[in-house]
Design a protein around this motif. Sequence first.
Motif, PDB file in Angstrom:
ATOM      1  N   VAL A  52      42.417  32.892  30.752  1.00 53.43           N
ATOM      2  CA  VAL A  52      41.380  33.562  30.376  1.00 53.43           C
ATOM      3  C   VAL A  52      40.035  33.227  31.045  1.00 53.43           C
ATOM      4  O   VAL A  52      39.192  34.298  30.962  1.00 53.43           O
ATOM      5  CB  VAL A  52      41.413  33.887  28.776  1.00 53.43           C
ATOM      6  CG1 VAL A  52      42.516  34.430  28.222  1.00 53.43           C
ATOM      7  CG2 VAL A  52      40.937  32.649  28.175  1.00 53.43           C
ATOM      8  N   GLN A  53      39.905  32.172  31.235  1.00 49.13           N
ATOM      9  CA  GLN A  53      38.597  31.563  31.681  1.00 49.13           C
ATOM     10  C   GLN A  53      38.398  31.952  33.272  1.00 49.13           C
ATOM     11  O   GLN A  53      37.499  31.597  33.889  1.00 49.13           O
ATOM     12  CB  GLN A  53      38.359  30.248  31.748  1.00 49.13           C
ATOM     13  CG  GLN A  53      38.301  29.733  29.995  1.00 49.13           C
ATOM     14  CD  GLN A  53      37.375  30.481  29.244  1.00 49.13           C
ATOM     15  OE1 GLN A  53      36.227  30.603  29.698  1.00 49.13           O
ATOM     16  NE2 GLN A  53      37.378  30.734  28.128  1.00 49.13           N
ATOM     17  N   GLN A  54      39.571  32.405  33.955  1.00 46.97           N
ATOM     18  CA  GLN A  54      39.541  32.531  35.318  1.00 46.97           C
ATOM     19  C   GLN A  54      38.444  33.819  35.635  1.00 46.97           C
ATOM     20  O   GLN A  54      38.599  34.741  35.022  1.00 46.97           O
ATOM     21  CB  GLN A  54      40.795  32.818  35.856  1.00 46.97           C
ATOM     22  CG  GLN A  54      41.677  31.599  35.931  1.00 46.97           C
ATOM     23  CD  GLN A  54      40.928  30.494  36.738  1.00 46.97           C
ATOM     24  OE1 GLN A  54      40.597  30.684  37.716  1.00 46.97           O
ATOM     25  NE2 GLN A  54      40.795  29.265  35.946  1.00 46.97           N
ATOM     26  N   THR A  55      37.632  33.455  36.491  1.00 50.59           N
ATOM     27  CA  THR A  55      36.631  34.787  36.611  1.00 50.59           C
ATOM     28  C   THR A  55      37.064  35.820  37.493  1.00 50.59           C
ATOM     29  O   THR A  55      36.457  36.976  37.365  1.00 50.59           O
ATOM     30  CB  THR A  55      35.349  34.246  37.369  1.00 50.59           C
ATOM     31  OG1 THR A  55      35.814  33.511  38.707  1.00 50.59           O
ATOM     32  CG2 THR A  55      34.516  33.117  36.583  1.00 50.59           C
ATOM     33  N   ASP A  56      38.195  35.851  38.228  1.00 48.47           N
ATOM     34  CA  ASP A  56      38.623  36.889  38.985  1.00 48.47           C
ATOM     35  C   ASP A  56      39.576  37.769  38.218  1.00 48.47           C
ATOM     36  O   ASP A  56      40.421  38.502  38.681  1.00 48.47           O
ATOM     37  CB  ASP A  56      39.451  36.350  40.158  1.00 48.47           C
ATOM     38  CG  ASP A  56      40.618  35.435  39.938  1.00 48.47           C
ATOM     39  OD1 ASP A  56      40.752  35.136  38.646  1.00 48.47           O
ATOM     40  OD2 ASP A  56      41.497  35.267  40.967  1.00 48.47           O
ATOM     41  N   ILE A  57      39.763  37.571  36.994  1.00 40.79           N
ATOM     42  CA  ILE A  57      40.374  38.317  36.095  1.00 40.79           C
ATOM     43  C   ILE A  57      39.835  39.523  35.220  1.00 40.79           C
ATOM     44  O   ILE A  57      38.928  39.003  34.518  1.00 40.79           O
ATOM     45  CB  ILE A  57      41.546  37.761  35.111  1.00 40.79           C
ATOM     46  CG1 ILE A  57      42.454  36.734  35.922  1.00 40.79           C
ATOM     47  CG2 ILE A  57      42.245  38.287  34.153  1.00 40.79           C
ATOM     48  CD1 ILE A  57      43.428  35.691  35.121  1.00 40.79           C
ATOM     49  N   ASP A  58      40.094  40.806  35.143  1.00 39.78           N
ATOM     50  CA  ASP A  58      39.361  41.949  34.532  1.00 39.78           C
ATOM     51  C   ASP A  58      39.855  42.133  33.019  1.00 39.78           C
ATOM     52  O   ASP A  58      39.369  42.373  32.303  1.00 39.78           O
ATOM     53  CB  ASP A  58      39.398  43.055  35.381  1.00 39.78           C
ATOM     54  CG  ASP A  58      38.985  42.908  36.684  1.00 39.78           C
ATOM     55  OD1 ASP A  58      37.569  42.373  36.844  1.00 39.78           O
ATOM     56  OD2 ASP A  58      39.585  43.163  37.787  1.00 39.78           O
ATOM     57  N   ALA A  59      41.405  41.976  33.313  1.00 37.76           N
ATOM     58  CA  ALA A  59      42.107  42.366  31.946  1.00 37.76           C
ATOM     59  C   ALA A  59      43.367  41.557  31.648  1.00 37.76           C
ATOM     60  O   ALA A  59      44.000  40.747  32.655  1.00 37.76           O
ATOM     61  CB  ALA A  59      42.446  43.894  32.062  1.00 37.76           C
ATOM     62  N   VAL A  60      43.694  41.451  30.449  1.00 38.61           N
ATOM     63  CA  VAL A  60      44.867  40.672  30.136  1.00 38.61           C
ATOM     64  C   VAL A  60      45.903  41.187  29.084  1.00 38.61           C
ATOM     65  O   VAL A  60      45.342  41.842  28.180  1.00 38.61           O
ATOM     66  CB  VAL A  60      44.508  39.226  29.316  1.00 38.61           C
ATOM     67  CG1 VAL A  60      45.292  38.569  28.719  1.00 38.61           C
ATOM     68  CG2 VAL A  60      43.459  38.383  30.086  1.00 38.61           C
ATOM     69  N   ALA A  64      35.940  35.832  26.422  1.00 40.33           N
ATOM     70  CA  ALA A  64      35.921  35.473  27.944  1.00 40.33           C
ATOM     71  C   ALA A  64      35.551  36.622  28.829  1.00 40.33           C
ATOM     72  O   ALA A  64      35.597  36.572  30.109  1.00 40.33           O
ATOM     73  CB  ALA A  64      36.988  34.989  28.552  1.00 40.33           C
ATOM     74  N   GLY A  65      35.307  37.779  28.366  1.00 40.54           N
ATOM     75  CA  GLY A  65      34.797  39.129  28.823  1.00 40.54           C
ATOM     76  C   GLY A  65      36.003  39.760  29.730  1.00 40.54           C
ATOM     77  O   GLY A  65      35.905  40.609  30.666  1.00 40.54           O
ATOM     78  N   LYS A  66      37.188  39.784  29.019  1.00 37.33           N
ATOM     79  CA  LYS A  66      38.438  40.463  29.826  1.00 37.33           C
ATOM     80  C   LYS A  66      38.658  41.619  28.590  1.00 37.33           C
ATOM     81  O   LYS A  66      38.538  41.402  27.482  1.00 37.33           O
ATOM     82  CB  LYS A  66      39.519  39.613  29.624  1.00 37.33           C
ATOM     83  CG  LYS A  66      39.459  37.996  30.196  1.00 37.33           C
ATOM     84  CD  LYS A  66      38.707  38.066  31.636  1.00 37.33           C
ATOM     85  CE  LYS A  66      38.772  36.691  32.018  1.00 37.33           C
ATOM     86  NZ  LYS A  66      37.767  36.509  33.127  1.00 37.33           N
TER      87      LYS A  66
END
Length: 341
Positions: A61-69, A88-90
Amino acid sequence: MTKLKVGVVGCGSIATHRHLPEYFQNKEVEIVAVCDVVEERATAAAQKYNATAYTDYQQLVQQTDIDAVSVCTPNYLHAPVSIAALEAGKHVLCEKPMATSREEADNMILAAEKAGKVLMIGHNQRFVASHQRARQLIEQGDLGKIYSFRTAFGHGGPEGWSVDGASSWFFKKDEAFIGALGDLGVHKADLIRYILGEEVTEVSAFIESNAKQNSNVDDNAVCLLRTESGIIGTLAASWAYVSAEDNSTIIYGEKGIMRLEDDPVYSLVVQYKDGSTVNYELGQIQSNESGGQTNTGVINHFVESILDNKKPLIDGDQGKQSLEVILAALESHEQKKNVQI
């Protein structure tokens, strides 16, 4: 065009049969990360979808290149993973039941509001064609006043579906929190609310654990529900329908009876008081038994909600209202009394 970059936490059956293939089919999406505590599962999914594998969801979840989980974990992790991803902004799509308590559900909703991100709960029954048509017909007064209903969701149990079979987390109270009621019953609680367009206000329930060995959660439940306008009905959830799945709903109204997913050919049958019958061939409900779902509609709706910046059909508040019905059923059974919501 930049694609929506998605990570999936949990690589068990719901992820491998539903979330991952449906994301893969969606042209707006790129699967960039997968996570599972069982490293082999994460690696296998990562190789299949050309993604990065993780064994710790906090790292994913901390990866900056992920938009949604997508949260496809055992129930007890739904809230912690969802909240970590939202913080984390997802954007988050969480499997049902959304949480194991009202407090967890409230914290998930709050985290989504603070982050300004989409939180959607995976109640796929709202996307079934017969259910959508039924809601429409009831809304336009086709059945007149609604008096009663019965809805059921039962099959032989998750051991035939879960990646871990009979030793699955589904049967462990500390991981699942709840059995057939949370696995299947919460779907029908959500469906009844959706079809009738009303909230459930009172619940009474009988719950048993009488069908499964090596399990400490419920496997059979029958609930009595009353809605705000006084519609009464039953909801059954079971892991003991050993020879065939039942996913049917019957609505009894002033002008007729509506049968949903109750006929082998017609997914919606309306039998009117005047003796006429209308059969709707809208395609059968997809189930685990019918070779898995090709497209539940859930993933596409989630993606659309993010890209169009609109509230999803089943947001956190909707997910919580359906969870409330199941929590009330547990309370009713434990205290041997009717419970008001």
